[in-house]
Design a protein around this motif. Structure first.
Motif, PDB file in Angstrom:
ATOM      1  N   LEU A  44      62.640 -19.705  56.409  1.00  0.00           N
ATOM      2  CA  LEU A  44      62.236 -18.301  56.395  1.00  0.00           C
ATOM      3  C   LEU A  44      60.708 -18.208  56.357  1.00  0.00           C
ATOM      4  N   ASP A  45      60.176 -16.999  56.637  1.00  0.00           N
ATOM      5  CA  ASP A  45      58.716 -16.784  56.690  1.00  0.00           C
ATOM      6  C   ASP A  45      58.064 -17.733  57.688  1.00  0.00           C
ATOM      7  N   ALA A  46      58.684 -17.906  58.841  1.00  0.00           N
ATOM      8  CA  ALA A  46      58.211 -18.914  59.807  1.00  0.00           C
ATOM      9  C   ALA A  46      56.844 -18.582  60.381  1.00  0.00           C
ATOM     10  N   GLU A  47      56.425 -17.328  60.293  1.00  0.00           N
ATOM     11  CA  GLU A  47      55.102 -16.983  60.821  1.00  0.00           C
ATOM     12  C   GLU A  47      53.990 -17.665  60.019  1.00  0.00           C
ATOM     13  N   THR A  48      54.289 -18.052  58.780  1.00  0.00           N
ATOM     14  CA  THR A  48      53.290 -18.743  57.955  1.00  0.00           C
ATOM     15  C   THR A  48      53.704 -20.174  57.587  1.00  0.00           C
ATOM     16  N   ASN A  49      54.999 -20.451  57.524  1.00  0.00           N
ATOM     17  CA  ASN A  49      55.457 -21.730  56.978  1.00  0.00           C
ATOM     18  C   ASN A  49      56.034 -22.710  57.993  1.00  0.00           C
ATOM     19  N   PHE A  50      56.202 -22.288  59.233  1.00  0.00           N
ATOM     20  CA  PHE A  50      56.895 -23.158  60.187  1.00  0.00           C
ATOM     21  C   PHE A  50      56.092 -24.418  60.507  1.00  0.00           C
ATOM     22  N   ASP A  51      54.805 -24.276  60.778  1.00  0.00           N
ATOM     23  CA  ASP A  51      53.998 -25.436  61.161  1.00  0.00           C
ATOM     24  C   ASP A  51      53.952 -26.477  60.056  1.00  0.00           C
ATOM     25  N   MET A  52      53.705 -26.036  58.818  1.00  0.00           N
ATOM     26  CA  MET A  52      53.701 -26.978  57.701  1.00  0.00           C
ATOM     27  C   MET A  52      55.099 -27.530  57.471  1.00  0.00           C
ATOM     28  N   GLY A  53      56.098 -26.672  57.601  1.00  0.00           N
ATOM     29  CA  GLY A  53      57.470 -27.098  57.361  1.00  0.00           C
ATOM     30  C   GLY A  53      57.920 -28.188  58.318  1.00  0.00           C
ATOM     31  N   ILE A  54      57.656 -28.018  59.613  1.00  0.00           N
ATOM     32  CA  ILE A  54      58.111 -29.039  60.566  1.00  0.00           C
ATOM     33  C   ILE A  54      57.276 -30.310  60.471  1.00  0.00           C
ATOM     34  N   LEU A  68      52.475 -24.438  46.132  1.00  0.00           N
ATOM     35  CA  LEU A  68      53.536 -25.392  45.812  1.00  0.00           C
ATOM     36  C   LEU A  68      54.488 -25.682  46.965  1.00  0.00           C
ATOM     37  N   TYR A  69      54.333 -25.005  48.122  1.00  0.00           N
ATOM     38  CA  TYR A  69      55.340 -25.098  49.183  1.00  0.00           C
ATOM     39  C   TYR A  69      55.544 -26.530  49.670  1.00  0.00           C
ATOM     40  N   ARG A  70      54.471 -27.200  50.032  1.00  0.00           N
ATOM     41  CA  ARG A  70      54.574 -28.542  50.602  1.00  0.00           C
ATOM     42  C   ARG A  70      55.228 -29.513  49.622  1.00  0.00           C
ATOM     43  N   LYS A  71      54.753 -29.499  48.388  1.00  0.00           N
ATOM     44  CA  LYS A  71      55.291 -30.398  47.372  1.00  0.00           C
ATOM     45  C   LYS A  71      56.756 -30.075  47.086  1.00  0.00           C
ATOM     46  N   SER A  72      57.074 -28.795  47.041  1.00  0.00           N
ATOM     47  CA  SER A  72      58.458 -28.374  46.787  1.00  0.00           C
ATOM     48  C   SER A  72      59.382 -28.825  47.906  1.00  0.00           C
ATOM     49  N   LEU A  73      58.911 -28.724  49.135  1.00  0.00           N
ATOM     50  CA  LEU A  73      59.727 -29.134  50.273  1.00  0.00           C
ATOM     51  C   LEU A  73      60.028 -30.628  50.218  1.00  0.00           C
ATOM     52  N   ARG A  75      74.500 -26.099  56.980  1.00  0.00           N
ATOM     53  CA  ARG A  75      73.262 -25.324  57.028  1.00  0.00           C
ATOM     54  C   ARG A  75      72.517 -25.422  55.699  1.00  0.00           C
ATOM     55  N   LEU A  76      71.190 -25.451  55.812  1.00  0.00           N
ATOM     56  CA  LEU A  76      70.304 -25.472  54.644  1.00  0.00           C
ATOM     57  C   LEU A  76      69.305 -24.330  54.793  1.00  0.00           C
ATOM     58  N   LEU A  77      69.101 -23.564  53.728  1.00  0.00           N
ATOM     59  CA  LEU A  77      68.223 -22.393  53.759  1.00  0.00           C
ATOM     60  C   LEU A  77      67.037 -22.610  52.822  1.00  0.00           C
ATOM     61  N   ILE A  78      65.822 -22.328  53.330  1.00  0.00           N
ATOM     62  CA  ILE A  78      64.598 -22.535  52.554  1.00  0.00           C
ATOM     63  C   ILE A  78      63.766 -21.260  52.566  1.00  0.00           C
ATOM     64  N   GLY A  79      63.325 -20.853  51.372  1.00  0.00           N
ATOM     65  CA  GLY A  79      62.463 -19.673  51.280  1.00  0.00           C
ATOM     66  C   GLY A  79      61.491 -19.782  50.121  1.00  0.00           C
ATOM     67  N   LEU A 123      77.822 -19.090  53.490  1.00  0.00           N
ATOM     68  CA  LEU A 123      77.006 -19.168  54.702  1.00  0.00           C
ATOM     69  C   LEU A 123      76.168 -20.437  54.793  1.00  0.00           C
ATOM     70  N   PHE A 124      75.810 -21.003  53.653  1.00  0.00           N
ATOM     71  CA  PHE A 124      74.965 -22.196  53.643  1.00  0.00           C
ATOM     72  C   PHE A 124      75.555 -23.229  52.685  1.00  0.00           C
ATOM     73  N   ASP A 125      75.189 -24.484  52.915  1.00  0.00           N
ATOM     74  CA  ASP A 125      75.641 -25.575  52.044  1.00  0.00           C
ATOM     75  C   ASP A 125      74.588 -25.953  51.022  1.00  0.00           C
ATOM     76  N   LYS A 126      73.326 -25.749  51.402  1.00  0.00           N
ATOM     77  CA  LYS A 126      72.210 -26.138  50.543  1.00  0.00           C
ATOM     78  C   LYS A 126      71.211 -24.989  50.503  1.00  0.00           C
ATOM     79  N   TYR A 127      70.674 -24.751  49.292  1.00  0.00           N
ATOM     80  CA  TYR A 127      69.751 -23.644  49.083  1.00  0.00           C
ATOM     81  C   TYR A 127      68.494 -24.159  48.385  1.00  0.00           C
ATOM     82  N   MET A 128      67.325 -23.808  48.922  1.00  0.00           N
ATOM     83  CA  MET A 128      66.069 -24.219  48.316  1.00  0.00           C
ATOM     84  C   MET A 128      65.172 -22.994  48.164  1.00  0.00           C
ATOM     85  N   ALA A 129      64.847 -22.640  46.899  1.00  0.00           N
ATOM     86  CA  ALA A 129      64.032 -21.459  46.604  1.00  0.00           C
ATOM     87  C   ALA A 129      62.766 -21.898  45.873  1.00  0.00           C
ATOM     88  N   PHE A 130      61.612 -21.647  46.486  1.00  0.00           N
ATOM     89  CA  PHE A 130      60.329 -22.010  45.895  1.00  0.00           C
ATOM     90  C   PHE A 130      59.667 -20.756  45.330  1.00  0.00           C
TER      91      PHE A 130
END
Length: 395
Positions: free
Chosen positions: A64-74, A249-254, A146-150, A168-175
């Protein structure tokens, strides 16, 4: 040794500012019209490196929030996939059109003039189910996992989806989820959900940093509820990161969250294999097949390290058992046959040693030491035979 190197690599990436390589050829941009939201939704997709060369259907990570987090996330996820910390996934980034509308559940306490469109989380969940998932399944090879990250408000959405639509999802990650929303109603709702469900076969990861006072209280309340009421089959973990801020904390949390989610995917430790034998290796490969649908072999370098340690410790029976497993996985690797020959030679079974030295040489004729060993062993056996014949004649 291999596991140690991977752990070191993980730590270096976690705390470094260097970037992992993302194969741009694997990036796709997609667009779908949502009948639920009555608008077009953009999607950014990263396919696994192996995608075009396999027939697999892949699990999916939704950022989620891919307009800000997609590049770092991938960047992080590519590193983890390339280094076998997590299985290959399709990564889908979902940019916002109205973040406070889609990421927030209905509230009853905020001023209605603030974020007037807020409270649309239920509709966004419906859009995922009705519009986005079917479109992606039609255009990409996805399985049902499916895994959901926000993060922040999208972390609130992840927390909400965890109990509102657990299916809807098997894994949930909330930062750093905004758990104070609607007077902390979500903390109470999750507590009730946990109390009323004796089985929740899901995974949940929550992280929070050096937060504002109310934020911190809300996070701690949720963790207390999980400690008391979480059923035994809910795999969950939290990470408190006091050295990080709400935004850092996003990168470390991921990284930490993925390590927790896919702990069983990491290769077994060399020492565990040395101590417990080939059965651990066989169990690992079976589990990867059953859990992730992937017919994977442990890397030869890892198996070789175990064989060498057992051989050097003169635990020959255990070494032979492990070498049998190694040969079954890598029948064309000459080294394994050479190690068998060395064990037979050390056990004074010279005829058997020569047989396996010859196999090693046949499989790799460029290794001069294999040829020399065959000649040396053949000469030794000839000399022994001559000496035996001489003694027989003397008698």
């Amino acid at each position: 040794m291999i596991r140690y190197l991977f752990s070191t690599l993980f730590a270096l990436f976690l705390f470094s500012t260097s970037h992992a390589e993302v194969n741009v050829k694997n990036l796709r941009n997609s667009r779908v019209y949502s009948k639920v939201l009555k608008e077009y939704r953009e999607m950014r997709v990263l396919l696994p490196n192996e995608y075009d060369n396999t027939y697999y259907k892949y699990p999916t990570i939704y950022l989620l929030d891919a307009e800000t987090n997609f590049d770092m996330g991938i960047e992080v996820l590519s590193f983890l996939m390339d280094n076998h910390f997590i299985p290959p996934h399709i990564v889908v980034g979902l940019p916002n059109t109205d973040r406070f509308r889609d990421m927030t559940p209905v509230d009853t306490v905020m001023n209605k003039n603030i974020y007037r469109t807020r409270g649309g989380a239920d509709q966004f969940i419906k859009a995922l189910e009705v519009d986005i998932f079917p479109f992606l399944n039609e255009n990409f090879r996805m399985n049902s996992q499916r895994l959901l990250i926000g993060h922040s408000y999208s972390g609130l959405f992840v927390s909400y989806a965890f109990y509102f639509r657990t299916d809807l999802f098997d894994k949930y990650m909330a930062f750093s989820p905004i758990l104070w929303w609607n007077n902390k109603a979500i903390v109470h709702d999750i507590d009730t959900f946990l109390e009323n469900n004796s089985s929740i076969r899901k995974q949940l990861f929550i992280s929070f940093a050096k937060e504002a006072s109310e934020m911190l209280k809300s996070c701690k309340s949720l963790i207390s509820s999980l400690k008391i009421n979480a059923p035994s089959d809910l795999k969950w973990k939290y990470e408190w990161m006091p050295d990080e801020s709400h935004y850092s904390l996003y990168r470390k949390s991921l990284m930490k969250g993925m390590e927790f989610m896919f702990l069983d995917y990491k290769y077994p430790d060399v020492q565990v294999l040395v101590d417990e034998g080939a059965g651990v290796a066989q169990s690992y490969q079976k589990n990867i097949l059953l859990t992730y649908g992937r017919n994977e072999k442990l890397p030869y370098s890892l198996l070789e390290s175990v064989c060498l340690q057992l051989k050097e410790a003169k635990r020959y029976d255990e070494a032979m058992n492990f070498l049998k497993f190694t040969v079954s996985s890598y029948p064309n690797r000459a080294e394994s046959f050479f190690y068998v020959g060395e064990i037979y030679e050390n056990s004074n079974q010279l005829t058997e040693a020569l047989k396996f030295y010859k196999i090693a040489h046949e499989k790799d004729t460029d290794r001069w030491e294999y040829e020399n060993k065959c000649l040396e062993m053949q000469k030794l056996l000839t000399d022994i035979e001559k000496n035996t014949q001489t003694l027989t004649n003397l008698e």
